[in-house]
Write an enzyme that holds these catalytic residues in place. Sequence first.
Site, PDB file in Angstrom:
ATOM      1  N   GLU A 195      42.822  49.304  26.466  1.00 17.34           N
ATOM      2  CA  GLU A 195      41.784  48.814  27.608  1.00 17.34           C
ATOM      3  C   GLU A 195      40.391  49.518  27.323  1.00 17.34           C
ATOM      4  OE1 GLU A 195      40.921  48.671  32.567  1.00 17.34           O
ATOM      5  OE2 GLU A 195      42.825  49.261  31.618  1.00 17.34           O
ATOM      6  N   LYS A 211      43.776  43.872  34.439  1.00 20.27           N
ATOM      7  CA  LYS A 211      44.602  43.681  35.642  1.00 20.27           C
ATOM      8  C   LYS A 211      45.349  42.442  35.569  1.00 20.27           C
ATOM      9  CE  LYS A 211      44.316  47.063  38.304  1.00 20.27           C
ATOM     10  NZ  LYS A 211      45.867  47.846  38.255  1.00 20.27           N
TER      11      LYS A 211
END
Length: 386
Positions: A195, A211
């Site tokens: 990420e 997410k």
Amino acid sequence: MVVASPLDVLAALRARTVIDGRPPPAALVGRWFDADAVIAPSIDVRSGVGPPDRPDRFWLGAFSYAPPGQPPDVVGGLCDGLLLLREGAWIWESVDGSSCPGWVAECLDEPLAHPLPWAASWTPPRKEPHVDAVARCLDAIVDGDIYQACVCTRFTGVLDGDPLGFFCDVAAAGAPAKGAWLSGEWGSIASFSPEQFLDRRRDVVSSSPIKGTAPAHVDPSVLAASTKDIAENVMIVDLVRNDLGRVATTGSVQVTELLSVVRAPGVWHLVSTVQATLPSDVGNDALLASTMPPASVTGTPKIRAAALLSDWEEHERGVYCGAVGIAGPDGLLDLSVAIRTVAVAVDGALTLGVGGGITADSDPDVEWQECLDKAAATVDASLTRR
């Protein structure tokens, strides 16, 4: 001519620094600073050394997780030159235009190919406390206290042998998008993050929160159509927009990518990207104060979610859910979210945090399984080592 791999070069540099009595190297592997690897051949990474507001040298380091408004612990170091792997070739970049040191060039010519021995054992977290924390989070959502939160737990373990060998072998097995290695007298950080937290070049900054997760064996179209995962992602996108908007030029915040399905070791993720333009007087201090801790590992609203998480979770997160990366001249800031990240203590103790975003329709048992799925790539790579 065969170009030495980043992990082989890292091992060679570490061996040479031991012989020469220099501080060890640090490395970023994956996609960093518009390169496929960034290595500081020798850097003294110490506790308490954060990135300067406007660096004139290169800083590599890591921030721990801390609730909004609280200063995170930080480790870091400064150096004048870096090895960058760009377009299949190693290049030397320095702040003063100096050439690559001879001993570094020798390590490029003779990378270390032999293995660095290690073995690791892991103990999974207890299910009951995590499921209970998820249930408490669901109650808070029903009560209207929060909309979502990232509830975390952690694996613990013991490393016998070389921490760098552990990092190199696990990184080679998983090819993380934002892998990182830092070490010092305080211990080591072996990060295998997928990420991007902050990617700044001069006055343009972006953040790409993850997410939404599904196991790798699931058809990715299932994740793309998941109402729960889409809601989870969109709420955090709004939080990132708010975080960046606090310091961005008015009207410049925009979502440039929404709900892309991306493969990571062991799982599929939903990824979005928010971009903004910063006024010229905004340095690292203001940007980090506005965005730390990363939105995807807190919840909405951010301050309330973080406060509740401190009560619900069994353990402090440490570097997990903080940030790792590089800062440098000309507005360079490239940080990952420190997920899939192993903290290695001096005595060999290991911690690996895992967690997931909880929304109104989360199932505690499914959320528990998601934690296991996220840890699997790192833990399984450790257990298959001989």
